[in-house]
Design a protein around this motif. Structure first.
Motif, short mmCIF file in Angstrom:
data_model
loop_
_atom_site.label_atom_id
_atom_site.label_comp_id
_atom_site.label_asym_id
_atom_site.label_seq_id
_atom_site.Cartn_x
_atom_site.Cartn_y
_atom_site.Cartn_z
N LEU A 66 -1.66 4.50 -0.13
CA LEU A 66 -1.90 3.83 -1.63
C LEU A 66 -2.52 5.24 -2.40
CD1 LEU A 66 -1.91 1.57 -3.54
CD2 LEU A 66 -4.16 1.08 -2.88
N TYR A 71 3.34 3.96 -2.88
CA TYR A 71 3.12 2.51 -3.09
C TYR A 71 4.12 1.45 -2.45
CZ TYR A 71 0.83 5.01 -6.98
OH TYR A 71 0.11 5.61 -7.86
N SER A 74 2.97 1.61 1.44
CA SER A 74 1.65 0.81 1.72
C SER A 74 1.87 -0.66 1.63
CB SER A 74 0.74 1.43 0.52
OG SER A 74 1.06 0.87 -0.64
N ALA A 98 -0.91 -1.48 -5.45
CA ALA A 98 0.19 -1.02 -4.98
C ALA A 98 1.49 -1.32 -6.00
CB ALA A 98 0.60 -1.33 -3.87
N GLY A 101 0.97 0.55 -9.17
CA GLY A 101 1.60 1.93 -9.12
C GLY A 101 3.16 2.10 -9.10
#
Length: 173
Positions: A66, A71, A74, A98, A101
């Motif tokens: 992250l 993202y 993750s 995440a 993002g």
């Protein structure tokens, strides 16, 4: 992007456990704390290889991914941790970050709401939700969330009042 001043500083923390995997994990934590993310990631990978049931490793690896803006990747680690852990607030916050993002703001809001359910007095989570709401131009909801945070009367009220004033300006524009 994510404001890492608002991120949870308690995601990667040492564990009190004498297993070999915990020892590897704690070495990874030490490396992370000293800014050696690549070496920390290698330790967390070694933990996962050694013991797939040591779920803290999945959370830690997901968090490092992250921080490096990986993202989507993750999320796999966060969901593995979430499925196998009782500690939902931390992982839901990470999942929300995440999704944010990835610019999937609705999923970010849903995940931060789950985290807030677990920790309703956590001002950091309430502020993060405000950021997500602003990203979807839901300014009135953002103000409602700031009012909720302000009502908790914490040491952060000055910042919260400034943020509320800024959101009110957005509404006028």
């Amino acid at each position: 992007g994510i404001n890492y001043a608002q991120t949870n500083q308690n995601v990667i923390v040492k564990v009190a456990n004498n297993s070999k995997t915990a020892s590897l994990y704690n070495q990874g934590v030490n490396l992370f704390i000293t800014g050696k993310k690549t070496e920390a990631l290698a330790k967390f990978d070694a933990c996962i290889d050694k013991d797939k049931s040591f779920y803290k490793s999945f959370l830690a690896k997901g968090y490092l991914l992250l921080l490096d803006a990986h993202y989507q990747e993750s999320l796999d680690y966060f969901y593995t941790y979430k499925k196998n852990s009782k500690d939902k607030a931390i992982v839901n916050e990470c999942i929300a970050e995440a999704h944010y993002g990835l610019e999937d703001y609705m999923s970010a809001i849903a995940s931060i709401d789950e985290a807030i359910k677990e920790e309703p007095n956590n001002i950091r989570l309430l502020r993060k939700k405000v950021t997500f709401l602003i990203s979807t131009t839901r300014y009135n909801e953002a103000i409602q969330n700031l009012n909720t945070a302000i009502a908790k009367n914490t040491s952060q009220n000055d910042i919260l009042l400034e943020e509320r004033a800024a959101v009110k300006i957005l509404i006028k524009d």
